[in-house]
Scaffold this active site. Structure first.
Site, PDB file in Angstrom:
ATOM      1  N   SER A   4       8.231   9.528   4.056  1.00 39.14           N
ATOM      2  CA  SER A   4       7.809   9.542   5.459  1.00 39.14           C
ATOM      3  C   SER A   4       8.668  10.508   6.261  1.00 39.14           C
ATOM      4  CB  SER A   4       7.934   8.147   6.066  1.00 39.14           C
ATOM      5  OG  SER A   4       7.822   8.261   7.480  1.00 39.14           O
ATOM      6  N   HIS A  64       3.916  11.724   3.935  1.00 41.80           N
ATOM      7  CA  HIS A  64       3.433  10.666   4.833  1.00 41.80           C
ATOM      8  C   HIS A  64       3.807  11.044   6.264  1.00 41.80           C
ATOM      9  CE1 HIS A  64       2.106   6.534   5.707  1.00 41.80           C
ATOM     10  NE2 HIS A  64       3.130   6.457   6.549  1.00 41.80           N
ATOM     11  N   ASP A  78       3.616  10.013  10.238  1.00 43.63           N
ATOM     12  CA  ASP A  78       3.438   8.858  11.117  1.00 43.63           C
ATOM     13  C   ASP A  78       3.193   9.282  12.564  1.00 43.63           C
ATOM     14  OD1 ASP A  78       3.901   6.477   9.419  1.00 43.63           O
ATOM     15  OD2 ASP A  78       5.842   7.426   9.069  1.00 43.63           O
ATOM     16  N   MET A  84       2.484   8.067  16.308  1.00 43.19           N
ATOM     17  CA  MET A  84       2.619   6.877  17.182  1.00 43.19           C
ATOM     18  C   MET A  84       2.346   7.260  18.621  1.00 43.19           C
ATOM     19  SD  MET A  84       6.179   5.370  15.713  1.00 43.19           S
ATOM     20  CE  MET A  84       6.466   5.156  13.964  1.00 43.19           C
ATOM     21  N   HIS A 112      -0.855   8.648   8.872  1.00 45.68           N
ATOM     22  CA  HIS A 112      -0.900   7.232   9.282  1.00 45.68           C
ATOM     23  C   HIS A 112      -0.921   7.190  10.809  1.00 45.68           C
ATOM     24  CE1 HIS A 112       1.564   3.198   9.425  1.00 45.68           C
ATOM     25  NE2 HIS A 112       0.324   3.049   9.872  1.00 45.68           N
ATOM     26  N   MET A 166      -0.838   5.315  14.075  1.00 47.48           N
ATOM     27  CA  MET A 166      -0.508   4.066  14.775  1.00 47.48           C
ATOM     28  C   MET A 166      -0.870   4.277  16.237  1.00 47.48           C
ATOM     29  SD  MET A 166       3.032   3.438  12.749  1.00 47.48           S
ATOM     30  CE  MET A 166       2.991   5.114  12.157  1.00 47.48           C
ATOM     31  N   MET A 174       1.258  -2.713   5.769  1.00 48.88           N
ATOM     32  CA  MET A 174       2.543  -2.563   6.454  1.00 48.88           C
ATOM     33  C   MET A 174       3.477  -3.663   5.961  1.00 48.88           C
ATOM     34  SD  MET A 174       2.310   0.122   8.182  1.00 48.88           S
ATOM     35  CE  MET A 174       4.038   0.007   8.652  1.00 48.88           C
ATOM     36  N   GLY A 232       6.264   1.032  13.922  1.00 50.36           N
ATOM     37  CA  GLY A 232       6.862   1.589  15.125  1.00 50.36           C
ATOM     38  C   GLY A 232       8.182   2.304  14.887  1.00 50.36           C
ATOM     39  N   PHE A 233       8.885   1.887  13.854  1.00 50.25           N
ATOM     40  CA  PHE A 233      10.221   2.451  13.624  1.00 50.25           C
ATOM     41  C   PHE A 233      10.508   2.562  12.134  1.00 50.25           C
ATOM     42  CE2 PHE A 233      10.053  -0.032  17.486  1.00 50.25           C
ATOM     43  CZ  PHE A 233      10.513   0.872  18.439  1.00 50.25           C
ATOM     44  N   GLY A 234      11.329   3.556  11.786  1.00 56.26           N
ATOM     45  CA  GLY A 234      11.834   3.653  10.422  1.00 56.26           C
ATOM     46  C   GLY A 234      13.055   2.749  10.284  1.00 56.26           C
ATOM     47  N   GLY A 235      13.488   2.557   9.061  1.00 54.15           N
ATOM     48  CA  GLY A 235      14.755   1.869   8.810  1.00 54.15           C
ATOM     49  C   GLY A 235      14.766   0.366   9.064  1.00 54.15           C
ATOM     50  N   ASP A 286       4.241   0.373   3.103  1.00 51.50           N
ATOM     51  CA  ASP A 286       4.980   1.196   4.062  1.00 51.50           C
ATOM     52  C   ASP A 286       5.946   0.334   4.882  1.00 51.50           C
ATOM     53  OD1 ASP A 286       5.750   3.105   5.907  1.00 51.50           O
ATOM     54  OD2 ASP A 286       3.757   3.352   6.803  1.00 51.50           O
ATOM     55  N   GLY A 287       7.238   0.605   4.718  1.00 48.42           N
ATOM     56  CA  GLY A 287       8.252  -0.070   5.527  1.00 48.42           C
ATOM     57  C   GLY A 287       9.289  -0.788   4.687  1.00 48.42           C
ATOM     58  N   GLY A 288      10.540  -0.375   4.827  1.00 48.72           N
ATOM     59  CA  GLY A 288      11.621  -1.060   4.123  1.00 48.72           C
ATOM     60  C   GLY A 288      11.595  -0.890   2.623  1.00 48.72           C
ATOM     61  N   GLY A 332      10.920   6.209   3.949  1.00 53.21           N
ATOM     62  CA  GLY A 332      11.519   7.075   4.961  1.00 53.21           C
ATOM     63  C   GLY A 332      13.023   7.069   4.831  1.00 53.21           C
TER      64      GLY A 332
HETATM   65  C1  DX5 Z   1       6.798   2.606  10.359  1.00 56.20           C
HETATM   66  C2  DX5 Z   1       6.191   3.828   9.702  1.00 56.20           C
HETATM   67  C3  DX5 Z   1       6.784   4.100   8.387  1.00 56.20           C
HETATM   68  C4  DX5 Z   1       8.262   4.391   8.437  1.00 56.20           C
HETATM   69  C5  DX5 Z   1       8.861   3.844   7.187  1.00 56.20           C
HETATM   70  O1  DX5 Z   1       6.148   2.326  11.525  1.00 56.20           O
HETATM   71  O2  DX5 Z   1       4.796   3.662   9.528  1.00 56.20           O
HETATM   72  O3  DX5 Z   1       6.087   5.090   7.661  1.00 56.20           O
HETATM   73  O4  DX5 Z   1       8.576   5.749   8.545  1.00 56.20           O
HETATM   74  O5  DX5 Z   1      10.234   3.992   7.257  1.00 56.20           O
HETATM   75  P1  DX5 Z   1      11.228   3.210   6.318  1.00 56.20           P
HETATM   76  O6  DX5 Z   1      10.912   3.620   4.900  1.00 56.20           O
HETATM   77  O7  DX5 Z   1      12.554   3.732   6.785  1.00 56.20           O
HETATM   78  O8  DX5 Z   1      11.043   1.755   6.563  1.00 56.20           O
HETATM   79 ZN    ZN Z   2       3.690   5.015   8.015  1.00 55.60          ZN
END
Ligand code: DX5
Ligand code: ZN
Length: 217
Positions: free
Chosen positions: A8, A33, A35, A37, A66, A68, A137, A142-145, A175-177, A197
């Site tokens: 991502s 990927h 994202d 938003m 993706h 959002m 999801m 909304g956020f990475g990490g 997607d996520g974590g 990501g």
């Molecule tokens: C979250 C995004 C993800 C995000 C994943 O809203 O859709 O694609 O970048 O990030 P990580 O892998 O850090 O959770």
């Molecule tokens: Zn995503």
């Protein structure tokens, strides 16, 4: 077939995006990927179609976009023009999902439907046969990490059952974590595409981390 890896770009270095795109080009990653938003569907704003279009000029792998955003159907032609291979829309953002999926296919893209953590996979019963991928999801978007939501594993297994029972080819993306530990559990549960990501971009050796994620068995 082994699972795919889709790093991502949300976690990339935007001061030198070209270097990160080239890193993914030379890695074992399968897709990019991207994202998008809008600050309305999710409580954050990332980047939009002009940036994706720029990325597409140097990306050597398909773009997995993706969205959002609210009303994603308004942007189908722009997403196509930006160079997307796969357009993922949120189930929660589409009142006429079948129409949106048809529009994505008519525009010449693969169609993905995304579910938030609280949205049950059973709601896909009457659209599954029409989509190329389901994006589950595994954090609130909304956020990475963010931290992986454990309950997601059972959603992946239940969705895999639905797909296999009906003899469909639908891919499951998560997607996520995602990291080496959750990635292994997700692949075991039936995930076909891992988005990552933070796990990739915060690592000292992103190409090696992509290799490790790709090698999970
Ligand atoms: C979250 C995004 C993800 C995000 C994943 O809203 O859709 O694609 O970048 O990030 P990580 O892998 O850090 O959770
Ligand atoms: Zn995503």
């Amino acid at each position: 077939m082994s699972h795919k890896i889709a790093p991502s770009l949300l976690s990339a270095n935007f001061l030198n995006l070209q270097a990160d795109v080239e890193m993914i080009n030379k890695s074992e990653a399968d897709w990019f990927h991207c994202d998008v938003m809008d600050g309305s569907f999710v409580p954050n704003i990332s980047f939009g179609f002009p940036i994706i279009k720029q990325i597409s000029t140097i990306a050597k792998k398909p773009l997995d976009v993706h969205l959002m955003i609210v009303n994603p159907d308004k942007y189908i032609s722009q997403v196509k023009e930006a160079g997307a291979y796969m357009m993922n829309v949120h189930y929660e953002a589409c009142t006429h999902l079948h129409r949106t999926v048809s529009g994505i296919h008519e525009a010449g893209m693969k169609a993905g439907v995304t579910l938030n953590p609280h949205t049950p996979v059973s709601l896909l019963e009457d659209i599954l046969q029409d989509v190329d991928m389901v994006l589950l999801m595994t954090v609130n978007p909304g956020f990475g990490g963010q931290k992986f939501i454990e309950h997601s594993l059972s959603k992946v297994s239940r969705l895999k059952d639905m797909i296999l029972k009906r003899n469909l080819q639908t891919l499951i993306e998560v997607d996520g974590g995602v990291n080496l530990q959750t990635g292994k559990q997700l692949v075991d549960a039936g995930a076909d595409v891992l988005v990552a990501g933070n796990a990739v971009f915060a690592d000292a050796d992103p190409v090696e981390m992509i290799h490790k994620l790709k090698s999970l068995k």
